[in-house]
Design a protein around this motif. Structure first.
Motif, PDB file in Angstrom:
ATOM      1  N   ASP A  81       3.531  12.486  14.056  1.00 17.58           N
ATOM      2  CA  ASP A  81       3.885  11.214  15.586  1.00 17.58           C
ATOM      3  C   ASP A  81       2.700  11.501  16.568  1.00 17.58           C
ATOM      4  O   ASP A  81       2.988  11.087  17.571  1.00 17.58           O
ATOM      5  N   LEU A  82       3.061  12.829  16.086  1.00 20.32           N
ATOM      6  CA  LEU A  82       1.755  13.524  17.699  1.00 20.32           C
ATOM      7  C   LEU A  82       1.021  12.430  17.900  1.00 20.32           C
ATOM      8  O   LEU A  82       0.270  11.747  17.590  1.00 20.32           O
ATOM      9  N   TYR A  83       0.738  11.829  19.988  1.00 20.89           N
ATOM     10  CA  TYR A  83      -0.569  11.451  20.048  1.00 20.89           C
ATOM     11  C   TYR A  83      -0.176  11.729  21.478  1.00 20.89           C
ATOM     12  O   TYR A  83       0.415  12.832  22.187  1.00 20.89           O
ATOM     13  N   ILE A  84      -1.596  10.542  21.949  1.00 20.76           N
ATOM     14  CA  ILE A  84      -2.232  11.359  23.360  1.00 20.76           C
ATOM     15  C   ILE A  84      -1.842   9.723  24.349  1.00 20.76           C
ATOM     16  O   ILE A  84      -2.083   9.099  24.294  1.00 20.76           O
ATOM     17  N   ALA A  85      -1.028  10.763  24.835  1.00 19.43           N
ATOM     18  CA  ALA A  85      -0.468   9.437  26.083  1.00 19.43           C
ATOM     19  C   ALA A  85      -1.441   9.470  26.987  1.00 19.43           C
ATOM     20  O   ALA A  85      -1.254  10.251  28.375  1.00 19.43           O
ATOM     21  N   ASP A  86      -2.325   8.439  26.480  1.00 27.59           N
ATOM     22  CA  ASP A  86      -2.953   8.133  27.824  1.00 27.59           C
ATOM     23  C   ASP A  86      -3.137   7.205  28.112  1.00 27.59           C
ATOM     24  O   ASP A  86      -1.928   5.849  28.165  1.00 27.59           O
ATOM     25  N   ALA A  87      -3.829   6.627  28.933  1.00 27.75           N
ATOM     26  CA  ALA A  87      -3.142   4.885  30.044  1.00 27.75           C
ATOM     27  C   ALA A  87      -3.043   3.435  29.188  1.00 27.75           C
ATOM     28  O   ALA A  87      -1.656   2.870  28.557  1.00 27.75           O
ATOM     29  N   PRO A  88      -3.624   3.570  27.987  1.00 33.73           N
ATOM     30  CA  PRO A  88      -3.313   2.926  26.979  1.00 33.73           C
ATOM     31  C   PRO A  88      -1.402   2.585  25.946  1.00 33.73           C
ATOM     32  O   PRO A  88      -1.104   1.566  25.395  1.00 33.73           O
ATOM     33  N   SER A  89      -1.569   4.134  26.401  1.00 37.54           N
ATOM     34  CA  SER A  89       0.040   4.982  25.610  1.00 37.54           C
ATOM     35  C   SER A  89       0.862   4.284  26.618  1.00 37.54           C
ATOM     36  O   SER A  89       2.567   3.460  25.951  1.00 37.54           O
ATOM     37  N   ARG A  90       0.733   3.431  27.285  1.00 36.89           N
ATOM     38  CA  ARG A  90       1.709   3.094  28.722  1.00 36.89           C
ATOM     39  C   ARG A  90       1.430   1.452  28.984  1.00 36.89           C
ATOM     40  O   ARG A  90       1.147   1.770  30.152  1.00 36.89           O
ATOM     41  N   PRO A  91       1.735   0.792  28.045  1.00 37.22           N
ATOM     42  CA  PRO A  91       0.764  -0.904  28.951  1.00 37.22           C
ATOM     43  C   PRO A  91       2.285  -0.999  29.897  1.00 37.22           C
ATOM     44  O   PRO A  91       3.106  -0.781  29.667  1.00 37.22           O
ATOM     45  N   CYS A  92       1.680  -2.400  30.782  1.00 35.72           N
ATOM     46  CA  CYS A  92       2.800  -2.421  31.758  1.00 35.72           C
ATOM     47  C   CYS A  92       2.132  -3.939  32.469  1.00 35.72           C
ATOM     48  O   CYS A  92       0.994  -4.317  32.090  1.00 35.72           O
TER      49      CYS A  92
END
Length: 392
Positions: free
Chosen positions: A153-164
């Motif tokens: 479940d580790l993931y890269i918290a890049d911009a696409p992972s934080r949609p708005c």
């Protein structure tokens, strides 16, 4: 309601907007506003942001980390102390194999930092390893200081992972002060999320720190925020050994000069917002004379303008704001631009600000005119007429 939900599910729709006109005699006209893939969900029956350029995202969501030469790990990083502390607190825990760690690195496309490898060699964080024992799971939380994700479940918290949604995201700005420990980004390819604080806030290792930060510091991504992160600990060793729990954020994306608010409680003139770094201009509720946009024409970084209905003296001035990528106006202001053929063609997205009890059909018509300028799919209408019988 279940019949409506079932019908929506049959066509793969999450929802539908509608308006109903019911006369005292019972004659009824129902307007169904079918969703367009180019329109985000809005408030009530009115459309949300119009995505004029397919796949586009606001500037903060395109921003990558700045290079900060000279950043090094924190003095608190101590691999031996970290492992010893974890093994003392978690005797007999099941750790990850080197093959499992390597598989995670291959999936993420990045090498895990040494502290994170030490952590997972002691405990994999898998529920199966605890045999359904909540007490054992809680001991891991207490030992580390957060709810640990299993390696899968580790993931890269890049911009696409934080949609708005566009209308909110376009009003944010990436700001990293010179004394900031964490860069004021939406996300980063160097943020590796490995845990949760139990309240929905993600815990991550930061490999792209700010000017005053350290490589491998531990940060918190607040689930109530769309941008920025807060410093939790200088290192994973610091988090575990010293049981860090308090965190603070350097990030303020809603302050001048990058973002300016003009309304009855903030700035009182457009001139007061003028600055070479201005990216977002928001004109809100205003009781005085409408504003001229002349002072901000030519500003090099202005990309977002939102204006409350009736606050612009001359909406046609918007045509001179050539760098806009997002524009939110009232229906009357959009009508001026559409009739004059002056809608800025550099826009990536737009929104219609609706206040009061406005009939949705004229608003939808304006939205479709805007979508047509970019050859985007329109909001289609289905008309159903019937009779409910006279009122009792």
């Amino acid at each position: 309601m279940e019949r409506v939900q079932s019908a929506l599910a049959d066509v793969g729709a999450d929802g539908i907007s509608f308006a109903a006109e019911i006369s005292p005699s019972g004659r009824t006209v129902l307007y169904l506003l079918n969703p367009s893939p180019a329109v985000e969900t809005g408030n009530g029956p009115h459309p949300g942001s119009l995505i004029l350029v397919q796949g586009s995202v606001p500037e903060p969501w395109r921003r990558l980390p700045d290079s900060v030469p000279g950043t090094v790990p924190a003095p608190s990083m101590d691999l031996a102390l970290l492992e010893r502390t974890l093994r003392e607190r978690l005797p007999g825990a099941t750790g990850a194999t080197e093959a499992e760690i390597a598989a995670t690195e291959a999936r993420l496309g990045v090498a895990l930092p040494d502290e994170l490898k030490v952590l997972y060699r002691v405990t994999r964080g898998r529920w199966q390893d605890w045999g359904g024992d909540y007490a054992a799971a809680n001991r891991v939380v207490e030992a580390i200081g957060c709810e640990l994700f299993p390696l899968d479940d580790l993931y890269i918290a890049d911009a696409p992972s934080r949609p708005c949604p566009w209308r909110f995201a376009a009003t944010e700005a990436v700001v990293t002060p010179l004394d900031a420990a964490v860069q004021g980004l939406v996300g980063s390819p160097g943020w590796i999320a490995f845990g949760d604080n139990g309240g929905g806030d993600r815990i991550a290792v930061d490999l792209t720190p700010g000017p005053r930060g350290h490589v491998g510091q531990i940060i918190v991504l607040d689930h109530e925020q769309s941008i920025g992160a807060a410093l939790l600990a200088g290192s994973l060793t610091d988090l575990v050994v010293n049981q860090r729990g308090d965190w603070h954020s350097d990030h303020r994306s809603d302050e001048p000069p990058a973002v300016a608010w003009i309304n009855v409680r903030s700035l009182t003139s457009v001139q007061a917002a003028v600055h070479p770094e201005l990216e977002v201009l928001r004109i809100g509720v205003w009781d005085g004379e409408p504003f001229s946009l002349a002072p901000v024409i030519g500003l090099p970084r202005l990309r977002t303008l939102t204006a409350y209905p009736g606050t612009l003296a001359d909406p046609s001035q918007i045509a001179k704001l050539t760098g806009l990528e997002f524009l939110e106006l009232g229906p009357e202001e959009w009508r001026v631009l559409l009739d004059a053929g002056a809608v800025p063609r550099g826009l990536s997205a737009a929104a219609i600000e609706v206040h009061g009890n406005r009939h949705p059909l004229p608003i939808t018509a304006i939205a479709n005119e805007l979508l047509a300028l970019w050859n985007r799919p329109p909001i289609t209408q289905t008309l159903i007429e019937g009779h409910l019988g006279p009122a009792a």
